[in-house]
Motif scaffolding. Structure first.
Motif, PDB file in Angstrom:
ATOM      1  N   ALA A 113       4.475  -0.304   4.348  1.00 58.85           N
ATOM      2  CA  ALA A 113       3.606  -1.370   4.853  1.00 58.85           C
ATOM      3  C   ALA A 113       2.237  -0.823   5.231  1.00 58.85           C
ATOM      4  CB  ALA A 113       4.251  -2.048   6.068  1.00 58.85           C
ATOM      5  N   GLN A 114       2.169   0.432   5.666  1.00 61.61           N
ATOM      6  CA  GLN A 114       0.888   1.027   6.061  1.00 61.61           C
ATOM      7  C   GLN A 114       0.107   1.567   4.862  1.00 61.61           C
ATOM      8  OE1 GLN A 114      -0.058   0.466   8.968  1.00 61.61           O
ATOM      9  NE2 GLN A 114       1.745   0.351  10.265  1.00 61.61           N
ATOM     10  N   ILE A 115       0.788   2.148   3.885  1.00 59.14           N
ATOM     11  CA  ILE A 115       0.116   2.785   2.738  1.00 59.14           C
ATOM     12  C   ILE A 115      -0.019   1.827   1.545  1.00 59.14           C
ATOM     13  CG2 ILE A 115       0.314   4.690   1.062  1.00 59.14           C
ATOM     14  CD1 ILE A 115      -0.480   5.576   3.830  1.00 59.14           C
ATOM     15  N   ALA A 120       4.811  -3.951  10.110  1.00 59.31           N
ATOM     16  CA  ALA A 120       4.294  -4.716   8.970  1.00 59.31           C
ATOM     17  C   ALA A 120       3.296  -5.766   9.457  1.00 59.31           C
ATOM     18  CB  ALA A 120       5.436  -5.362   8.202  1.00 59.31           C
ATOM     19  N   LYS A 121       3.559  -6.399  10.609  1.00 62.87           N
ATOM     20  CA  LYS A 121       2.584  -7.352  11.172  1.00 62.87           C
ATOM     21  C   LYS A 121       1.294  -6.642  11.554  1.00 62.87           C
ATOM     22  CE  LYS A 121       5.198  -9.379  14.273  1.00 62.87           C
ATOM     23  NZ  LYS A 121       5.674 -10.246  15.354  1.00 62.87           N
ATOM     24  N   ALA A 123       0.075  -3.885  10.212  1.00 65.51           N
ATOM     25  CA  ALA A 123      -0.631  -3.543   8.966  1.00 65.51           C
ATOM     26  C   ALA A 123      -1.235  -4.794   8.326  1.00 65.51           C
ATOM     27  CB  ALA A 123       0.326  -2.859   7.996  1.00 65.51           C
ATOM     28  N   LEU A 124      -0.520  -5.899   8.347  1.00 63.12           N
ATOM     29  CA  LEU A 124      -1.034  -7.148   7.777  1.00 63.12           C
ATOM     30  C   LEU A 124      -2.258  -7.630   8.546  1.00 63.12           C
ATOM     31  CD1 LEU A 124      -0.786  -9.457   5.763  1.00 63.12           C
ATOM     32  CD2 LEU A 124       0.889 -10.516   7.293  1.00 63.12           C
ATOM     33  N   ASN A 125      -2.208  -7.576   9.864  1.00 59.99           N
ATOM     34  CA  ASN A 125      -3.365  -7.965  10.673  1.00 59.99           C
ATOM     35  C   ASN A 125      -4.563  -7.059  10.393  1.00 59.99           C
ATOM     36  OD1 ASN A 125      -2.376 -10.233  12.046  1.00 59.99           O
ATOM     37  ND2 ASN A 125      -1.301  -8.942  13.520  1.00 59.99           N
ATOM     38  N   PHE A 126      -4.311  -5.755  10.212  1.00 63.47           N
ATOM     39  CA  PHE A 126      -5.407  -4.840   9.914  1.00 63.47           C
ATOM     40  C   PHE A 126      -6.018  -5.158   8.550  1.00 63.47           C
ATOM     41  CE2 PHE A 126      -7.064  -0.600   8.599  1.00 63.47           C
ATOM     42  CZ  PHE A 126      -8.062  -0.504   9.557  1.00 63.47           C
ATOM     43  N   LEU A 131      -4.049 -11.797  14.233  1.00 65.27           N
ATOM     44  CA  LEU A 131      -3.860 -13.207  13.942  1.00 65.27           C
ATOM     45  C   LEU A 131      -2.383 -13.587  13.853  1.00 65.27           C
ATOM     46  CD1 LEU A 131      -6.612 -13.632  11.222  1.00 65.27           C
ATOM     47  CD2 LEU A 131      -6.728 -14.348  13.603  1.00 65.27           C
ATOM     48  N   ILE A 132      -1.591 -12.678  13.341  1.00 60.37           N
ATOM     49  CA  ILE A 132      -0.145 -12.913  13.211  1.00 60.37           C
ATOM     50  C   ILE A 132       0.522 -12.209  14.375  1.00 60.37           C
ATOM     51  CG2 ILE A 132       1.892 -12.530  11.797  1.00 60.37           C
ATOM     52  CD1 ILE A 132       0.007 -12.546   9.383  1.00 60.37           C
ATOM     53  N   LYS A 133       1.184 -12.966  15.204  1.00 67.38           N
ATOM     54  CA  LYS A 133       1.779 -12.395  16.405  1.00 67.38           C
ATOM     55  C   LYS A 133       3.268 -12.209  16.239  1.00 67.38           C
ATOM     56  CE  LYS A 133      -1.832 -13.731  19.392  1.00 67.38           C
ATOM     57  NZ  LYS A 133      -2.756 -12.721  19.222  1.00 67.38           N
TER      58      LYS A 133
END
Length: 189
Positions: free
Chosen positions: A94-96, A124-125, A127-130, A187-189
């Motif tokens: 999820a990070q890479i 994953a949340k 990483a998705l927010n980033f 944004l995604i909590k």
């Protein structure tokens, strides 16, 4: 009837005329018709016989199949939890993953594994927010570059810092520790 001394006459039934030629041979026994019982078998009964012995009747469950309950049995779906090594692996992906797939990699990993691991859900949340934050930064950098006639292209150096943050996050996740990005719009909590 004429007598022919060369052929012996065989008794013919009265309804058939006598044919010249060799005497008729006895016909071999014919096999019974398809579906009728074979010689030595009992005749059909009302209930059909099982095609294979020791099989349950149609509509009955198979004993010992090793599978879970059939669909519609009323048992709710319970996802299997991930073991710690799989948790770390999916958190690292999820990070890479955004290096190649932008926000798609953490989004898919979050949607698939959010019910199976709190750690993968959290990372994953994050990483998705980033990645959503980076999309906003990319739009802002494009506007700044267009307005300043390419002088603002230095703003794109921010993406080198973002790559460093993604690598740091993957290293921390590999240790099993959570990582919080220093600059992130959640944004995604």
């Amino acid at each position: 009837m004429s007598e022919n001394p060369q052929q012996p006459q065989s008794p013919q039934p009265p309804d058939q005329p006598q044919q010249p030629g060799p005497p008729p041979q006895q016909q071999p026994e014919q096999a019974p018709a398809y579906g009728s019982p074979q010689p030595g078998q009992p005749p059909h009964q009302d209930q059909p016989a099982q095609p294979y012995p020791n099989q349950p009747a149609p509509g009955q469950p198979q004993p010992g199949t090793g599978y879970g309950p059939p669909y519609g049995s009323g048992a709710p779906y319970q996802p299997q939890p991930l073991n710690p090594s799989d948790e770390r692996m999916w958190a690292i992906f999820a990070q890479i993953g955004p290096v190649l797939l932008s926000f798609i990699a953490p989004l898919v990993i979050w949607l698939v594994f959010k019910d199976r691991s709190r750690f993968v859900d959290q990372e994953a949340k994050e990483a998705l927010n980033f990645q959503i934050t980076l999309i906003f930064v990319h739009i802002a950098a494009a506007i700044i570059t267009a307005v300043t006639f390419m002088i603002g292209s230095i703003v794109y150096l921010v993406f080198i810092a973002a790559l460093v943050f993604m690598i740091l996050a993957a290293v921390e996740n590999n240790k099993g520790a959570p990582y919080r990005y220093p600059v992130n719009i959640r944004l995604i909590k």
